[in-house]
Structures are given as C-alpha cells and as structure tokens.
Write an enzyme that holds these catalytic residues in place. Structure first.
Site, short mmCIF file in Angstrom:
data_model
loop_
_atom_site.label_atom_id
_atom_site.label_comp_id
_atom_site.label_asym_id
_atom_site.label_seq_id
_atom_site.Cartn_x
_atom_site.Cartn_y
_atom_site.Cartn_z
NE ARG A 58 -2.34 -1.67 3.33
CZ ARG A 58 -2.45 -2.95 3.66
NH1 ARG A 58 -3.27 -3.73 2.99
NH2 ARG A 58 -1.78 -3.45 4.68
CD GLU A 95 0.44 -10.73 17.52
OE1 GLU A 95 -0.07 -10.33 16.46
OE2 GLU A 95 -0.22 -11.01 18.53
#
Ligand code: 5GP
Length: 173
Positions: A58, A95
């Site tokens: 993006r 994560e």
C-alpha cells in the site's frame, strides 16, 4: 475535513480483535485521494528530496503519485524474493516469527536525501527495517511519512526515540 473520514474500519481483520483501518475507501473517492496526496505534496514541495522509498504494497499507492508530483525517483522496498535484480535485505520481527524486506542494491546512493513513505504506522517494525536498508547504502532518511498513525501501537514513539522525524496525516486512537 481530515482524511480520516475517507478511511473505513473493518473489525476482526486479519484476525479477531483487530480493527483494520482500510485505506481502499480513501483511494476509491477522488476527493480523499486528492486530499491525501496534496497534504503530502504541500509538506515536501521544495524540501530537496532526492528519492521516495516506499514499502510494499500500500505504500506504493501513496509514494508513486507523490514522487510523480514532486519530480523525484521512487525506490521500491518489497517482500523477500520479489525483486529481479541484485538486492540487499533486512529482517524484522512480527508478532509470530520474522519477515524480510529487500531493495535493489543500486537504487540508493550515499548522500541522497530519502523520504520513507508507507500507508500506515503501527508498531514501526517495517519502517525501522526500511530505514536500516536505506542507511546501509549511506543515504539520509529525511523524514518518514504515513497517511495513518496508530499511536497506541507505539511505532511513532519508537521512530522518534530513534531520532527519526515522523509526519502523519491522521491518527486513530
Ligand atoms: P508496523 O510494521 O508499523 O507494525 O505495521 C505497518 C505495516 O502493516 C504497514 O505496511 C501497513 O500497510 C500494515 N498495516 C498494519 N495494520 C494495518 C491497518 O490497520 N491498516 C492498513 N491499511 N495497514 C496496516
């Protein structure tokens, strides 16, 4: 009107409990797109930026019209294995596990003034990895710019504490 009203929030994407800030609605509305790009153009016109480095995917959408308007080059930072030429890379923590971003090794030259652009700043992991890549070639990160900041995730704090300037057009608490 701030660009925040053009951004849609989708609950539980990509996993339960996450509020995903969807910028596709900003790009869908020509007024949103113009407001976002004009906001960045206003800040960086005349700043003497040599190149804009953008993070897949993006970030490409934001950086390309900005580079076109400012008249500077665009450096693509992509996920591992996507670039055809000789690359340098940086790993960064997710994560769970790690990821890797890469850049063609001949796209940035020592001494150049680089603006790093992505759509959104969360933990800052991808931006810091991109900064390490840019600095590997001896270039200077002039500033980091994002459409959206999620300050609760700590990325803007982390970047500032590391000595980098952060510019964002809006934030979601
Ligand atoms: P960070 O590395 O700062 O934790 O995460 C930022 C990166 O993840 C950006 O490249 C961004 O595109 C993506 N990202 C993470 N959360 C969101 C979100 O809620 N909305 C959008 N549009 N991108 C996100």
């Amino acid at each position: 009107m701030s660009i925040i009203s053009y951004i849609r929030t989708i609950a539980d994407y990509p996993k339960k409990g996450v509020l995903f800030r969807d910028i596709s609605t900003l790009f869908l509305d020509p007024r949103g797109l113009r407001k976002a790009i004009d906001g960045l153009v206003m800040r960086y016109s005349g700043a003497g930026i040599d190149k804009i480095a953008v993070i897949e995917a993006r970030g490409f959408l934001v950086g390309a019209p900005l580079a076109y308007t400012l008249g500077c080059g665009l450096v693509l930072i992509r996920k591992k294995g996507k670039l055809p030429g000789s690359t340098i890379g940086e790993d960064y923590a997710l994560e769970y596990g790690t990821d890797r971003i890469e850049m063609h090794d001949d796209t940035i030259v020592a001494g150049e003034k680089i603006l790093l652009v992505d759509d959104l700043l969360a933990t800052g992991g991808s931006a810091l990895a991109a900064i390490r890549l840019i600095e590997k070639n001896g270039a200077e990160v002039y500033e980091t710019a994002f459409l959206v900041d999620l300050p609760d995730l700590g990325g803007s704090k982390k970047l500032k504490a590391s000595g980098y300037s952060v510019f964002t057009l809006c934030e979601f608490e």
